[in-house]
Design an enzyme around this catalytic site. Structure first.
Site, PDB file in Angstrom:
ATOM      1  N   ASP A 256      40.720  -2.453  81.395  1.00 40.23           N
ATOM      2  CA  ASP A 256      41.984  -3.708  81.426  1.00 40.23           C
ATOM      3  C   ASP A 256      41.917  -3.602  83.254  1.00 40.23           C
ATOM      4  O   ASP A 256      41.588  -2.489  84.259  1.00 40.23           O
ATOM      5  CB  ASP A 256      43.799  -2.801  81.083  1.00 40.23           C
TER       6      ASP A 256
HETATM    7  C1  BGC Z   1      45.769  -8.007  81.328  1.00 37.38           C
HETATM    8  C2  BGC Z   1      45.041  -8.509  80.357  1.00 37.38           C
HETATM    9  C3  BGC Z   1      44.344  -9.056  81.064  1.00 37.38           C
HETATM   10  C4  BGC Z   1      43.028  -9.147  82.095  1.00 37.38           C
HETATM   11  C5  BGC Z   1      43.092  -9.844  83.665  1.00 37.38           C
HETATM   12  C6  BGC Z   1      45.658  -7.843  83.370  1.00 37.38           C
HETATM   13  O1  BGC Z   1      46.574  -7.826  83.910  1.00 37.38           O
HETATM   14  O2  BGC Z   1      46.414  -6.530  81.015  1.00 37.38           O
HETATM   15  O3  BGC Z   1      45.493  -8.538  79.434  1.00 37.38           O
HETATM   16  O4  BGC Z   1      42.962 -10.270  80.219  1.00 37.38           O
HETATM   17  O5  BGC Z   1      44.695  -8.794  83.552  1.00 37.38           O
HETATM   18  O6  BGC Z   1      43.284 -11.239  83.624  1.00 37.38           O
END
Ligand code: BGC
Length: 732
Positions: A256
């Site tokens: 993530d």
């Molecule tokens: C979130 C994810 C997301 C990623 C990219 C993160 O903060 O937890 O769900 O896909 O950002 O935007």
């Protein structure tokens, strides 16, 4: 017999082709890996922009492009920051949130939803769609509740699998998230989620397992939190043992954004690509200094990390690229992409999901549907009526091609002779953040009380009031990054709704909320209440269709609505929010309705609940064992009849109760469901199958699923508590 032999021959031929394709792919991966330098390999293991990771152009290996999901393709932003680029051709379909999709209980529709997202990702040149989120709703305060399907692993899996297949049918990889046990925003970057093995396997892993084994999902994102003391993206037990070994996952694990915390941790674990790490130089992201960039190169050179760790990661990335046929190909042509985004067909899917997701919570004396020409003046009260939600909520934000608000939908639906006046009643704004409790509070000022007075006056002068309120995507409500402080409606809406009902009892309350809210004292007095999540670009039209009876509501809740937070299992016996270090899931498998039904706690609206403009009768239950390959499953069949005044659709639900078991099992567990669309007066025979897993429980001592003999009850009903038919059988 001849037919059987022919089928067997055909099947083994197919299998042989699949095997040889797989072998050929692995050989090609070996060849590519052996032609790469260490630097080139490491260049593939981390971001080179905010939403891409590096390729090796001399070998035809392209950069890999990611985009959020889950309900639309995120707008283009700068390579080295989060600022949108303001392109004029990247506006997309904005579909209803996954919580809305879940409320349709329609797996076929989940597939079509996935194809819209997949097609638009493809059109925008994205390879991996960061969706769906399949985390189980444990704590309804989690600001991401609206992004997830349910508190129940069965319906989550049944909706996620077709959604993933839909995306991947377009030549785009789906990336299921957030693995695992991310159930709150509170201290999510430091907290360790502590759960016992049985609960992990029965509640929190099944949707990921279904994504891997049934949908063939190509990518996975580990969650931000720790599990058993180790960050998910550096957790070898989670990624290498549970995901890769036990589930057989051979695809890409991408961290993530800012979820990696050390070079050794990520290098030695099955996380392949590091994204979003906040290492900066002169205010810009310094991709070369990511943990899996220069620091990793150094550690491989010094012998601290074996080169085979790097090769394994590159292999996983290449496997996904070859599955998508990206290697050695010209980049997908995105010219003219705008014409492939938010097409009429895509809008039709958005509308269908929206209309099927709306849940009728209350309808005294058939107050709804409304007569379109029966009103001289309608007052629409509530700021949510005019709110556009697409750009909110955190990472799922979407630059929608358009978004029909509730107010617009209602205005275009009513007859020419009806005047529609709008009074917001409250003003949306960024609320005060209280760092000490990591939460937001709502404040009210003088201007707000004038808005209340205006709303009450508008209500008084109208023949009908449509109150449209609920939550929004502001920080501290239905929004990533923060938990809700409570389950109450913000902006003193309880008082506003009461005042409006005093002024005009003909008030329909529409709650736009992606997670449950407490209903104030006004609930008794409101003749009709509708609940909907965030409904996407066609939301206003869909809501008007349901209000005015063009379609019959058929949505059902996939999360229990408790009377108050203290009734929720995470508060009653579990732990929420825990400490900065850990949160213990003490309620075990008793999540959501499992808790309410086992301990006879009274929810306000139970899991699976939702009314219709018609009524259904259930009858003639029959249970029949079926033997297949020496294994027994059970067929459960029954009749459903539409006994009411209009055509409609019932979501029938099948729950199982294990009567004799050496561990405590929930009083009932959802193990099947199906939508039955019926013209009025018509009857349909429905058959659902209970397979072996439906009866098993997970034994932590033997680390296996157990078939335990004894009696099982089968409960068939319109919700988890509205059980219409019961039967039982024995397993020997
Ligand atoms: C979130 C994810 C997301 C990623 C990219 C993160 O903060 O937890 O769900 O896909 O950002 O935007």
């Amino acid at each position: 017999m001849r037919g059987f032999v022919q089928t067997a021959v055909a099947l083994s031929a197919l299998l042989a082709v699949a095997c040889s394709e797989q072998e050929a792919r692995e050989r090609r991966i070996d060849r590519l890996v052996s032609s790469m330098t260490l630097e080139e390999k490491i260049g593939m293991l981390h971001a080179n922009r905010m939403f891409s990771s590096g390729g090796v152009s001399r070998l035809g290996i392209p950069d890999l492009w990611f985009s959020d999901g889950p309900h639309g393709v995120r707008m283009e932003s700068e390579d080295n920051g989060w600022k949108p680029l303001d392109w004029d051709n990247d506006a997309c379909s904005y579909l209803p949130a996954l919580s809305a999709l879940a409320a349709t209980w329609d797996s076929g529709l989940a597939y079509r939803y996935g194809t819209v997202i997949g097609a638009e990702c493809k059109a925008r040149g994205k390879d991996v769609c960061l969706a769906p989120g399949v985390n189980i709703v444990r704590s309804v305060q989690n600001g991401r509740t609206w992004e997830y399907f349910s508190e129940d692993p069965f319906i989550t899996s049944e909706m996620a699998v077709p959604y993933i297949r839909g995306i991947q049918s377009c030549g785009v990889a789906s990336c299921v998230k957030h693995f695992a046990l991310n159930s709150q925003a509170w201290h999510q970057y430091t907290i360790s989620s502590e759960v016992d093995d049985r609960t992990l396997h029965e509640i929190y892993l099944p949707a990921f397992e279904a994504a891997v084994k049934r949908a063939g999902v190509m990518a996975v994102i580990p969650a931000y939190n720790k599990v058993r003391g180790r960050w998910c993206s550096e957790n070898t037990w989670l990624i290498d043992t549970l995901l890769r070994r036990d589930m057989g996952f051979d695809g890409l694990v991408v961290s993530d954004w800012n979820g990696v915390h050390s070079t050794l941790g990520a290098a030695r674990c099955g996380t392949d690509i590091e994204m979003g790490t906040a290492v900066k130089k002169d205010g810009k992201y310094d991709f070369d200094q990511y943990y899996l960039a220069a620091p990793l190169l150094e550690k491989v050179r010094s012998g601290e990390v074996s080169p085979s760790c790097v090769d394994d990661k590159v292999r996983n990335i290449l496997r996904l690229m070859l599955r998508l046929d990206l290697v050695g190909k010209a980049p997908y042509d995105t010219a003219g992409m705008a014409s492939r985004l938010a097409t009429r067909e895509h809008a039709a899917v958005a509308r269908e999901v929206a209309r099927k997701s709306i849940v009728l919570l209350k309808n005294d004396a058939g107050f709804l549907p409304l007569d379109r020409s029966g009103y001289r003046r309608i007052a629409v009260v509530g700021a949510c009526a005019a709110e556009r939600f697409a750009l909110g909520g955190g990472s799922p934000k979407v630059k929608a091609k358009y978004e029909v608000t509730a107010l617009e939908g209602i205005r275009s639906r009513v007859g020419a002779g009806t005047e529609v006046v709008f009074a917001p009643g409250f003003r949306l704004r960024n609320r005060a953040f209280q760092p000490a409790v990591h939460r937001f509070t709502t404040e009210f000022d003088v201007e707000d009380s004038r808005l209340v007075e205006a709303a009450v006056e508008a209500a008084r002068q109208a023949d009908l009031v449509l109150y449209i309120g609920g939550l929004t995507h502001e920080h501290g409500l239905d929004c990533e990054g923060f938990d809700r402080a409570d389950m109450k409606l913000p902006y003193r809406q309880d008082a506003l709704i009461s005042a409006v009902l005093d002024a005009n009892p003909n008030t329909v309350v529409v709650l736009m909320t992606g997670s449950p809210v407490e209903l104030g004292g006004w609930e008794r007095r409101a003749p009709a209440i509708l609940q909907c999540s965030f409904l996407g670009m066609e939301g206003g039209n869909a809501l008007a269709e349901v209000l005015f009876g063009d379609v019959c509501p058929e949505g059902k809740l996939t999360v229990t609505w408790a009377r108050s937070l203290s009734d929720m299992p995470d508060h009653a016996v579990g732990e929420y929010p825990g400490s900065e270090q850990s949160v213990r899931f003490n309620e075990g498998v008793m999540v959501g309705y499992r808790w309410f039904d086992t301990y006879q706690a009274e929810p306000r609206y139970e899991f699976g609940y939702g009314l219709s403009y018609t009524t259904f009768r259930y009858g003639s239950l029959r249970l029949a064992p079926v033997w297949k390959k020496g294994r027994r499953s059970f067929k459960v069949s029954f009749d459903v009849t539409n006994t009411g005044p209009v055509d409609g659709c019932e979501t029938v639900q099948l729950y199982v109760r294990d009567r004799e078991c050496r561990v405590e099992r929930p009083d009932r567990e959802l193990k099947g469901f199906c939508k039955v669309r019926l013209r009025r007066g018509r009857t349909k025979r429905v058959t659902l199958t209970l397979d072996r897993r439906a009866l098993q429980w997970y034994d932590a001592d033997s680390s296996s699923w157990v078939d335990e003999p004894g009696r099982f009850d089968v409960l068939v009903g319109a919700s988890s508590r509205d059980i219409r038919l019961e039967g039982s059988f024995s397993l020997e």
